[in-house]
Design a protein around this motif. Structure first.
Motif, PDB file in Angstrom:
ATOM      1  N   VAL A   1      56.388  59.998  35.092  1.00 15.44           N
ATOM      2  CA  VAL A   1      55.861  59.406  33.864  1.00 15.44           C
ATOM      3  C   VAL A   1      56.220  60.339  32.706  1.00 15.44           C
ATOM      4  O   VAL A   1      55.784  61.492  32.690  1.00 15.44           O
ATOM      5  CB  VAL A   1      54.330  59.230  33.929  1.00 15.44           C
ATOM      6  CG1 VAL A   1      53.817  58.655  32.612  1.00 15.44           C
ATOM      7  CG2 VAL A   1      53.938  58.333  35.096  1.00 15.44           C
ATOM      8  N   PRO A   2      57.008  59.872  31.750  1.00 14.75           N
ATOM      9  CA  PRO A   2      57.370  60.728  30.618  1.00 14.75           C
ATOM     10  C   PRO A   2      56.170  61.024  29.722  1.00 14.75           C
ATOM     11  O   PRO A   2      55.181  60.285  29.704  1.00 14.75           O
ATOM     12  CB  PRO A   2      58.418  59.895  29.862  1.00 14.75           C
ATOM     13  CG  PRO A   2      58.908  58.878  30.841  1.00 14.75           C
ATOM     14  CD  PRO A   2      57.720  58.579  31.707  1.00 14.75           C
TER      15      PRO A   2
ATOM     16  N   ILE B   1      63.157  54.032  28.337  1.00 13.35           N
ATOM     17  CA  ILE B   1      63.347  54.784  29.575  1.00 13.35           C
ATOM     18  C   ILE B   1      64.551  54.298  30.369  1.00 13.35           C
ATOM     19  O   ILE B   1      65.019  54.988  31.276  1.00 13.35           O
ATOM     20  CB  ILE B   1      62.075  54.758  30.455  1.00 13.35           C
ATOM     21  CG1 ILE B   1      61.746  53.328  30.899  1.00 13.35           C
ATOM     22  CG2 ILE B   1      60.906  55.413  29.757  1.00 13.35           C
ATOM     23  CD1 ILE B   1      60.567  53.247  31.869  1.00 13.35           C
ATOM     24  N   ASN B   2      65.059  53.115  30.025  1.00 16.15           N
ATOM     25  CA  ASN B   2      66.259  52.622  30.701  1.00 16.15           C
ATOM     26  C   ASN B   2      67.551  53.016  29.992  1.00 16.15           C
ATOM     27  O   ASN B   2      68.639  52.767  30.513  1.00 16.15           O
ATOM     28  CB  ASN B   2      66.199  51.089  30.819  1.00 16.15           C
ATOM     29  CG  ASN B   2      65.383  50.637  32.005  1.00 16.15           C
ATOM     30  OD1 ASN B   2      65.743  50.892  33.149  1.00 16.15           O
ATOM     31  ND2 ASN B   2      64.262  49.976  31.739  1.00 16.15           N
ATOM     32  N   ALA B   3      67.416  53.628  28.823  1.00 11.85           N
ATOM     33  CA  ALA B   3      68.609  54.030  28.078  1.00 11.85           C
ATOM     34  C   ALA B   3      69.380  55.092  28.864  1.00 11.85           C
ATOM     35  O   ALA B   3      68.782  56.050  29.366  1.00 11.85           O
ATOM     36  CB  ALA B   3      68.208  54.570  26.710  1.00 11.85           C
TER      37      ALA B   3
ATOM     38  N   GLY C   1      66.367  45.184  42.010  1.00 11.58           N
ATOM     39  CA  GLY C   1      65.742  45.343  40.702  1.00 11.58           C
ATOM     40  C   GLY C   1      66.062  46.691  40.079  1.00 11.58           C
ATOM     41  O   GLY C   1      66.781  47.507  40.635  1.00 11.58           O
ATOM     42  N   SER C   2      65.489  46.896  38.904  1.00 14.35           N
ATOM     43  CA  SER C   2      65.725  48.145  38.176  1.00 14.35           C
ATOM     44  C   SER C   2      64.742  49.215  38.613  1.00 14.35           C
ATOM     45  O   SER C   2      63.544  48.973  38.666  1.00 14.35           O
ATOM     46  CB  SER C   2      65.564  47.889  36.667  1.00 14.35           C
ATOM     47  OG  SER C   2      65.528  49.102  35.974  1.00 14.35           O
ATOM     48  N   PRO C   3      65.207  50.423  38.933  1.00 16.77           N
ATOM     49  CA  PRO C   3      64.313  51.489  39.388  1.00 16.77           C
ATOM     50  C   PRO C   3      63.394  52.032  38.300  1.00 16.77           C
ATOM     51  O   PRO C   3      62.526  52.822  38.580  1.00 16.77           O
ATOM     52  CB  PRO C   3      65.269  52.576  39.879  1.00 16.77           C
ATOM     53  CG  PRO C   3      66.508  52.348  39.099  1.00 16.77           C
ATOM     54  CD  PRO C   3      66.607  50.870  38.921  1.00 16.77           C
ATOM     55  N   THR C   4      63.592  51.623  37.049  1.00 17.24           N
ATOM     56  CA  THR C   4      62.711  52.131  35.999  1.00 17.24           C
ATOM     57  C   THR C   4      61.648  51.118  35.601  1.00 17.24           C
ATOM     58  O   THR C   4      60.879  51.357  34.692  1.00 17.24           O
ATOM     59  CB  THR C   4      63.523  52.512  34.754  1.00 17.24           C
ATOM     60  OG1 THR C   4      64.325  51.400  34.372  1.00 17.24           O
ATOM     61  CG2 THR C   4      64.382  53.718  35.026  1.00 17.24           C
ATOM     62  N   ASP C   5      61.592  49.992  36.271  1.00 18.84           N
ATOM     63  CA  ASP C   5      60.523  49.029  36.000  1.00 18.84           C
ATOM     64  C   ASP C   5      59.256  49.468  36.698  1.00 18.84           C
ATOM     65  O   ASP C   5      59.290  49.937  37.828  1.00 18.84           O
ATOM     66  CB  ASP C   5      60.900  47.631  36.521  1.00 18.84           C
ATOM     67  CG  ASP C   5      61.992  46.993  35.683  1.00 18.84           C
ATOM     68  OD1 ASP C   5      62.175  47.457  34.542  1.00 18.84           O
ATOM     69  OD2 ASP C   5      62.637  46.051  36.162  1.00 18.84           O
ATOM     70  N   LYS C   6      58.127  49.336  36.022  1.00 23.66           N
ATOM     71  CA  LYS C   6      56.843  49.608  36.682  1.00 23.66           C
ATOM     72  C   LYS C   6      56.094  48.310  36.888  1.00 23.66           C
ATOM     73  O   LYS C   6      55.942  47.539  35.968  1.00 23.66           O
ATOM     74  CB  LYS C   6      55.972  50.585  35.865  1.00 23.66           C
ATOM     75  CG  LYS C   6      54.714  50.970  36.617  1.00 23.66           C
ATOM     76  CD  LYS C   6      53.919  52.026  35.904  1.00 23.66           C
ATOM     77  CE  LYS C   6      52.675  52.369  36.717  1.00 23.66           C
ATOM     78  NZ  LYS C   6      51.839  53.385  36.117  1.00 23.66           N
TER      79      LYS C   6
END
Length: 605
Positions: A505-506, A529-531, A600-605
């Protein structure tokens, strides 16, 4: 030495009736003072009122509230009548509250604010619990049931003389160290909560051994902001009152940053995460300044480290180093200390691994981070680092009259007069925790070095074994990651997995500031966070932070999350520990992606 904690408090109130011992704050209002004389008068009035409700010696009384001065008054009053305090975290769910009240059979409960009152009143109206009286601290709470009364009205309704007053005096003459003082339910990261029973004998033994190791007195001032439901803050507050050290009670823990310069404490206890945030904030402030400021700070920090390394080893710094440190302290460190009140000298910390660089950082600036180890079942402290001759990375040496040894699977075992009497109504769990020779099995793995310094490896249940057969201590890795200013929280995964991964978590405030500095535009946190540049930033940081780890311990893949873990969501305990099982269950799809499973995208929560 008094045998009952309340006897010690009564003695202090007689000796110093006009000394301010508590400070509190209602909302945005000013801080108010409570003297020893006022505190004892309120305790006595509250004690009479509890007796009027039929509370008998040994009965359980619930306190379900955030921190307030009334919390402390009520706790002392319950002890005064030889009853037993059962604290419940203010953030607890209705189910958790129902469980504790049903198991303890409490008939009287103190409530803090509207949220806590509504839960208690709701449980009563549903017939889930039976409470004779709900006593409410906050006067702004809307009362909805006939069994409710405001704290102010509660203890002023019983006359100062008569049968209830006579009964109180009778109980005071019968107090004994065999009285049970409190049942503290472990917040728990997994499993059913267990109530640890602590007697007045254990509390007074804790006071005695702290006196040998810690110097605290009326000239000090402590800030109370961890939940009083937790044994760490409650035990520390007990000790402060026992030593006549005034305590400022902070109700809204989110305002700790504002409270520090207002209160200017000399001491407070806290969990490592608070110090990590302080470290991050100070570092961020330095890094955002001009180059000359960064140069001066780093130069001063180097001097401070050399100076305090001498003190740690019990050596006298050279006259030249003393001179350099005086200059560094006057020009740099005093400014930093002033931002957090200017007077801090002792900060006990426990509950999780503290990275070396955090300890080193505060010690360099002349602030003693007293790293220690303790549990609810041991009435808090087992060990702590003394002022000199301690090992960095350890949790210090055991307190006097506390025995520690290492058992099977490197489990830390403790035997002491501060031990609990057992788990309330759970004889099987008690027998499992305390063996026939009186050793308490902590569930923590660790080691003792030749100098008697205790090192904690990990909770035995948290130790992870990769599919390659390598053991991983997740808290150690997590503490390395969260020491960085851009990382707020981290959860390491690796049990029965081919490699280690992490949920990260940033620190969103710091990250947004960084994005603005590099001209990165975004509309949502998810987009940020996906950038690619942000992913690369965190990849580089994580690699740098773990470069001293063994290869099998290193995080190979990570997922950035768009939302912090919180107590409200059940992902953190009230002392900010992660509830690993809950997080792993909820984020199973994101974890699977890091091991090449799912879509899916690994940065999705």
């Amino acid at each position: 030495m008094e045998k009952h904690y309340i006897d010690a408090i009564a003695s202090m109130s007689v000796k110093n009736p006009s000394q301010v011992i508590l400070r509190g704050k209602d909302g945005a209002g000013p801080w108010y003072d409570v003297t020893w004389g006022e505190l004892w008068n309120d305790v006595t009035a509250c004690s009479r009122a509890l007796i009027s409700l039929g509370v008998k010696p040994g009965d359980n009384v619930v306190i379900f509230s955030q921190n307030t001065t009334q919390w402390i008054t009520s706790d002392l009053a319950v002890m005064d009548i030889r009853a037993v305090t059962v604290p419940i975290y203010a953030t607890s769910s209705p189910g958790q509250v129902r469980y504790i009240i049903k198991e303890t059979g409490a008939k009287v409960a103190f409530a803090g604010a509207q949220a806590q009152y509504d839960i208690l009143a709701g449980l009563c109206s549903e017939g889930a619990v039976e409470l004779d009286r709900i006593v409410v601290f906050d006067l702004s709470v809307t009362l909805s049931s006939e069994n409710s009364v405001y704290f102010r009205d509660f203890f002023s309704s019983v006359p100062a003389s008569g049968a209830h007053a006579d009964e109180l005096e009778s109980r005071r003459t019968q107090r004994s160290d065999s009285d049970l003082a409190t049942i503290i339910y472990t917040s728990g990261t997994t499993g059913e909560p267990k109530g640890a029973m602590l007697g007045h004998d254990a509390i007074m033994q804790a006071m005695k051994i702290h006196d040998i190791r810690i110097s605290l007195g009326p000239d000090d001032l402590s800030l109370c902001f961890l939940p009083l439901c937790h044994v760490f803050e409650r035990g520390w507050t007990w000790y402060c009152l026992y030593k006549g050290c005034p305590v400022s009670v902070l109700t809204d823990t989110k305002k700790i940053g504002e409270a520090l310069p207002e209160v200017a404490p000399t001491a407070f206890c806290s969990v490592p995460r608070i110090y990590e945030k302080m470290y991050q904030k100070i570092n961020a402030n330095v890094l955002s300044g001009p180059r000359i400021k960064r140069w001066a700070f780093n130069l001063a920090l180097g001097i401070g480290r050399r100076y305090n390394e001498c003190l740690r080893l019990g050596k006298k710094p050279s006259w030249w180093l003393r001179g350099l440190y005086t200059v560094a302290d006057r020009l740099v460190f005093s400014t930093v200390r002033n931002a957090i009140g200017g007077r801090l000298r002792i900060m006990p910390t426990a509950g999780a691994h503290v990275p070396h660089f955090i300890i080193d950082f505060f010690h360099a600036m002349g602030i003693h981070l007293m790293v220690g180890y303790g549990l609810t079942e041991t009435c808090a402290t087992v060990s702590a680092c003394p002022d000199v001759n301690y090992e960095l990375g350890s949790v210090g040496t055991p307190f006097p009259e506390v025995e520690v040894k290492i058992g099977q699977e490197n489990e830390i075992l403790v035997r002491s007069r501060t031990l609990m009497r057992g788990y309330y109504k759970k004889p099987e769990a008690t027998a499992e925790a305390i063996d026939a020779e009186g050793w308490f099995h902590t569930g923590d793995a660790g080691m003792l070095d030749e100098g008697g310094n205790l090192f904690i490896t990990e909770r035995i249940k948290d130790l992870m074994k990769t599919s390659q057969g390598k053991y991983i201590a997740p808290q150690m890795i997590e503490s390395r990651l969260t020491g960085d200013a851009l990382i707020e929280q981290a959860v390491v995964i690796g049990d029965q997995k081919p490699y280690v991964t992490a949920l990260v978590v940033p620190n969103f405030a710091a990250l947004k500031e960084y994005a603005s500095a590099i001209g990165l535009k975004f509309k949502t946190v998810e987009e940020l966070i996906n950038a690619p540049r942000i992913r690369k930033l965190y990849e580089d940081k994580i690699n740098e932070l773990q470069k001293e780890l063994a290869g099998f311990e290193m995080v190979k893949k990570f997922t950035l999350l768009a939302k912090e873990f919180s107590m409200d969501s059940g992902e953190l305990t009230p002392t900010l520990k992660i509830r690993r099982k809950i997080i792993l269950e909820r984020l199973a799809p994101q974890i699977a992606l890091m091991y090449g499973q799912g879509q899916g995208s690994p940065t999705d929560k």
